[in-house]
Design a protein around this motif. Structure first.
Motif, PDB file in Angstrom:
ATOM      1  N   UNK A 158       0.858  -1.190   0.000  1.00 29.72           N
ATOM      2  CA  UNK A 158       0.000   0.000   0.000  1.00 29.72           C
ATOM      3  C   UNK A 158       0.888   1.231   0.000  1.00 29.72           C
ATOM      4  N   UNK A 159       0.350   2.353  -0.460  1.00 32.71           N
ATOM      5  CA  UNK A 159       1.064   3.624  -0.378  1.00 32.71           C
ATOM      6  C   UNK A 159       0.111   4.803  -0.521  1.00 32.71           C
ATOM      7  N   UNK A 160       0.499   5.909   0.122  1.00 34.86           N
ATOM      8  CA  UNK A 160      -0.228   7.166   0.046  1.00 34.86           C
ATOM      9  C   UNK A 160       0.787   8.215  -0.409  1.00 34.86           C
ATOM     10  N   UNK A 161       0.431   8.999  -1.419  1.00 32.74           N
ATOM     11  CA  UNK A 161       1.333   9.994  -2.009  1.00 32.74           C
ATOM     12  C   UNK A 161       0.712  11.380  -1.977  1.00 32.74           C
ATOM     13  N   UNK A 162       1.525  12.389  -1.703  1.00 31.11           N
ATOM     14  CA  UNK A 162       1.118  13.788  -1.793  1.00 31.11           C
ATOM     15  C   UNK A 162       2.143  14.468  -2.690  1.00 31.11           C
ATOM     16  N   UNK A 163       1.652  15.286  -3.625  1.00 35.66           N
ATOM     17  CA  UNK A 163       2.531  15.937  -4.594  1.00 35.66           C
ATOM     18  C   UNK A 163       2.094  17.383  -4.756  1.00 35.66           C
ATOM     19  N   UNK A 164       3.038  18.316  -4.660  1.00 35.55           N
ATOM     20  CA  UNK A 164       2.746  19.735  -4.837  1.00 35.55           C
ATOM     21  C   UNK A 164       3.679  20.306  -5.905  1.00 35.55           C
ATOM     22  N   UNK A 165       3.109  21.035  -6.858  1.00 37.74           N
ATOM     23  CA  UNK A 165       3.886  21.665  -7.931  1.00 37.74           C
ATOM     24  C   UNK A 165       3.544  23.143  -7.960  1.00 37.74           C
ATOM     25  N   UNK A 166       4.576  23.968  -8.099  1.00 39.07           N
ATOM     26  CA  UNK A 166       4.408  25.411  -8.254  1.00 39.07           C
ATOM     27  C   UNK A 166       5.180  25.803  -9.507  1.00 39.07           C
ATOM     28  N   UNK A 167       4.505  26.433 -10.469  1.00 41.87           N
ATOM     29  CA  UNK A 167       5.166  26.784 -11.719  1.00 41.87           C
ATOM     30  C   UNK A 167       4.860  28.216 -12.115  1.00 41.87           C
ATOM     31  N   UNK A 168       5.829  28.820 -12.786  1.00 44.37           N
ATOM     32  CA  UNK A 168       5.683  30.186 -13.268  1.00 44.37           C
ATOM     33  C   UNK A 168       6.442  30.291 -14.585  1.00 44.37           C
ATOM     34  N   UNK A 169       5.809  30.877 -15.599  1.00 43.29           N
ATOM     35  CA  UNK A 169       6.495  31.030 -16.883  1.00 43.29           C
ATOM     36  C   UNK A 169       6.114  32.342 -17.542  1.00 43.29           C
ATOM     37  N   UNK A 170       7.032  32.837 -18.342  1.00 46.43           N
ATOM     38  CA  UNK A 170       6.829  34.014 -19.173  1.00 46.43           C
ATOM     39  C   UNK A 170       7.369  33.675 -20.553  1.00 46.43           C
ATOM     40  N   UNK A 171       6.591  33.954 -21.596  1.00 47.98           N
ATOM     41  CA  UNK A 171       7.052  33.659 -22.955  1.00 47.98           C
ATOM     42  C   UNK A 171       6.191  34.409 -23.960  1.00 47.98           C
ATOM     43  N   UNK A 172       6.630  34.396 -25.197  1.00 45.56           N
ATOM     44  CA  UNK A 172       5.806  34.914 -26.271  1.00 45.56           C
ATOM     45  C   UNK A 172       4.662  33.940 -26.502  1.00 45.56           C
ATOM     46  N   UNK A 217       7.675  34.530 -31.959  1.00 46.46           N
ATOM     47  CA  UNK A 217       8.815  34.699 -31.066  1.00 46.46           C
ATOM     48  C   UNK A 217       9.392  36.098 -31.106  1.00 46.46           C
ATOM     49  N   UNK A 218      10.578  36.285 -30.528  1.00 46.49           N
ATOM     50  CA  UNK A 218      11.152  37.625 -30.405  1.00 46.49           C
ATOM     51  C   UNK A 218      11.472  38.284 -31.744  1.00 46.49           C
ATOM     52  N   UNK A 219      11.726  37.501 -32.776  1.00 40.23           N
ATOM     53  CA  UNK A 219      12.087  38.080 -34.077  1.00 40.23           C
ATOM     54  C   UNK A 219      10.905  38.468 -34.942  1.00 40.23           C
ATOM     55  N   UNK A 220       9.760  37.813 -34.813  1.00 41.00           N
ATOM     56  CA  UNK A 220       8.632  38.031 -35.717  1.00 41.00           C
ATOM     57  C   UNK A 220       7.335  38.487 -35.052  1.00 41.00           C
ATOM     58  N   UNK A 221       7.316  38.569 -33.762  1.00 46.18           N
ATOM     59  CA  UNK A 221       6.079  38.937 -33.065  1.00 46.18           C
ATOM     60  C   UNK A 221       5.660  40.360 -33.421  1.00 46.18           C
ATOM     61  N   UNK A 222       4.391  40.527 -33.777  1.00 49.73           N
ATOM     62  CA  UNK A 222       3.851  41.846 -34.090  1.00 49.73           C
ATOM     63  C   UNK A 222       3.753  42.670 -32.809  1.00 49.73           C
ATOM     64  N   UNK A 223       3.291  42.044 -31.756  1.00 46.07           N
ATOM     65  CA  UNK A 223       3.215  42.688 -30.446  1.00 46.07           C
ATOM     66  C   UNK A 223       4.299  42.099 -29.560  1.00 46.07           C
ATOM     67  N   UNK A 224       5.118  42.914 -28.944  1.00 47.60           N
ATOM     68  CA  UNK A 224       6.210  42.400 -28.124  1.00 47.60           C
ATOM     69  C   UNK A 224       5.778  41.979 -26.716  1.00 47.60           C
ATOM     70  N   UNK A 225       4.465  41.935 -26.482  1.00 46.07           N
ATOM     71  CA  UNK A 225       3.970  41.602 -25.145  1.00 46.07           C
ATOM     72  C   UNK A 225       4.181  40.122 -24.846  1.00 46.07           C
ATOM     73  N   UNK A 226       4.708  39.856 -23.671  1.00 44.78           N
ATOM     74  CA  UNK A 226       4.910  38.489 -23.235  1.00 44.78           C
ATOM     75  C   UNK A 226       3.682  37.978 -22.499  1.00 44.78           C
ATOM     76  N   UNK A 227       3.473  36.687 -22.595  1.00 49.55           N
ATOM     77  CA  UNK A 227       2.372  36.018 -21.922  1.00 49.55           C
ATOM     78  C   UNK A 227       2.932  35.424 -20.625  1.00 49.55           C
ATOM     79  N   UNK A 228       2.219  35.571 -19.536  1.00 50.65           N
ATOM     80  CA  UNK A 228       2.658  34.986 -18.271  1.00 50.65           C
ATOM     81  C   UNK A 228       1.622  33.993 -17.779  1.00 50.65           C
ATOM     82  N   UNK A 229       2.091  32.983 -17.103  1.00 47.71           N
ATOM     83  CA  UNK A 229       1.193  31.980 -16.535  1.00 47.71           C
ATOM     84  C   UNK A 229       1.810  31.457 -15.250  1.00 47.71           C
TER      85      UNK A 229
END
Length: 143
Positions: free
Chosen positions: A82-96, A102-114
């Motif tokens: 038998x087993x019991x598992x607990x898992x926690x993930x924290x993530x943060x990203x910024x990108x086009x 991407x950085x060379x062809x993007x019409x708007x230079x605004x980055x997306x964050x999540x």
């Protein structure tokens, strides 16, 4: 049609620990540690921590990821596990945005964050339905 895929990552044996560190060419890196302690002859507890930084492979992008997992596992007197598992993930990203070019062809230079956070809890057990269903091992040529 449906199904489930179970992927179990390796935990250190009770009384052992492991660490790792990795570095990449774009300032990306990962590091982590895991340990398992024996509580008694049939029960153990494990803890795993890891963190990663995605570096600067694409101008303006970032990725940070932290995982913490804990496991309590053992065997019953019948030998079933038998087993019991607990898992926690924290993530943060910024990108086009994905189709921005991407950085060379993007019409708007605004980055997306999540940012995201996830907490999971699972419990598993094994049991033998009948001794006839157990896996039997034998050696060729030995009687």
């Amino acid at each position: 049609m449906a199904g489930v895929v179970l992927i179990e990552t390796a935990w250190p044996e009770p009384g052992h620990s492991t660490t790792y560190a990795e570095a990449g060419t774009d300032s990306d890196w990962r590091a982590g540690a895991a340990a398992t302690l024996g509580i008694n002859d049939s029960t153990n507890m494990g803890l795993r921590i890891s963190t990663a930084d995605g570096g600067d492979g694409i101008e303006g992008s970032s990725l940070e990821l932290t995982n913490v997992a804990a496991r309590l596992a053992g065997q019953r007197s019948s030998g079933d596990s038998w087993q019991v598992n607990v898992w926690h993930v924290d993530r943060s990203r910024t990108s086009f945005p994905e189709v921005s070019g991407g950085p060379g062809l993007a019409v708007l230079p605004d980055l997306e964050t999540a940012d995201g956070e996830e907490l999971s809890l699972s419990a598993m057990t094994g049991w033998t339905l009948s001794p006839d269903w157990e896996r039997k091992s034998s050696r060729a040529g030995v009687s």
